[in-house]
Each structure stands twice: as C-alpha cells, then as structure tokens.
Design a protein around this motif. Structure first.
Motif: not given
Length: 185
Positions: A107-122
């Motif tokens: 949530a902090v990464a999103l609000k601060q506009r920082q890089r957020l990498v999600l390795g979604v596993r499904e």
C-alpha cells in the motif's frame, strides 16, 4: 538502493528467498516472510526458514510488525517485491487492506508511486483475479507472474528459477545476468 521483499504463502516461496539473496548482494535488503510462506517453504524444500537464511545479511521482519520502519512512507524504498504473491495477498492489496506488514508495504509503495512488483502465483486465474491485477496495474504495479521463458534455453530447475528472478529484477530496472537474453541465445 533499498529493496523490500515480501514472501506470501503461495507455492514457489523458495523463489522469494532466492530473490532476497540476489538483492542482498547489491542493495539494502528488507525481508518479510508470512507464516503461510514459512509453511510452504518447509513443505516444498524440507528446510526450515531459519536454516535458509543463515547467510542473509539484510533485515528480517515479522509479518505482524505493522510498526516496522518499512511500513512508513518516510522509509522510501526503491522497490517492493511481493514474490510469490498469493491470491489472498493480491486481493487485499487490490482492496486497500493493510492488515499485515506485506500488504502495508505494498500500500505504501502504491501511495508513494514506488515500484511494486507482484509475482502473482496461481493457475488458472479467475476473472476476479484478472480484474484485481488489471486494477493494480492501472495504479502502477508491475504484474509479473513466475512464467517460464522457453527462449532462455533453460536446462535445469535452477536455470528456470534464475530466468524468473532475472525477469523480476528487469521489472524493477535492476541490471542482472540471471538468464540468457534473446540476443545471447
């Protein structure tokens, strides 16, 4: 460079550990491992998390520690990886639920506009999962499931894992030589 790695309770949690060690060599590394991830790591590898992290130099946090320094926007991480990212964690991040340290740093990464990498596993993804990924992508998150790249000419599981980790590092604009790139084959 400051990197935060959150490992949630999805299959392939060992990839998150491998990523943490790769980042530990090149930056200030902060690691969160959920209880679910601890269980998955033990089940999939037969090795305890404590034994896996004996040589890890970065800082390790409990997923319940919402007062940790990395939970604040003033920490200013350069990149946050949630790898692997469970469907539960994906849903919480997409809904703005910050009830764990992993979901809080996302949530902090999103609000601060920082890089957020999600390795979604499904697999397969439900329509709801796809909508959540599209929503987060529109907010700036990089959706990077651990998908095989056959062009990398991988000959072992270790090389397949290196390809995935290399692609995650690429998604964060971190130079690496974890896999054979297209022009190198």
């Amino acid at each position: 460079m400051k990197a935060v790695i959150g490992i949630s309770g999805a299959s392939g949690a060992g990839l998150g550990i491998k990523l943490a060690f790769a980042l530990d060599e090149i930056c200030d590394t902060h690691l969160i491992v959920s209880n679910g991830a601890r269980d998955v790591l033990s089940f999939e590898s037969g090795i305890s998390l404590d034994n896996m992290l004996l040589d890890f130099k970065g800082k390790i946090y409990q997923n319940t520690d919402l007062s940790a320094q990395i939970s604040s926007g003033s920490f200013m991480s350069d990149v946050v990886f949630i790898t692997p990212c469970s469907i539960s964690t994906l849903g919480k991040i997409a809904s703005g639920i910050s009830d764990t340290l992993i979901t809080r740093v996302a949530a902090v990464a999103l609000k601060q506009r920082q890089r957020l990498v999600l390795g979604v596993r499904e697999m397969p993804f439900s329509t709801l999962n796809l909508e959540q990924m599209a929503k987060l992508s529109s907010y700036g998150a990089v959706i990077a499931p651990p998908v095989l790249g056959y062009y990398a000419d991988s000959k072992s599981v270790d090389e397949i894992e290196n390809f995935i980790i290399g692609k995650w590092l690429d998604a964060a604009n971190i130079k690496n030589k974890f896999y054979k790139r297209w022009q190198e084959i």
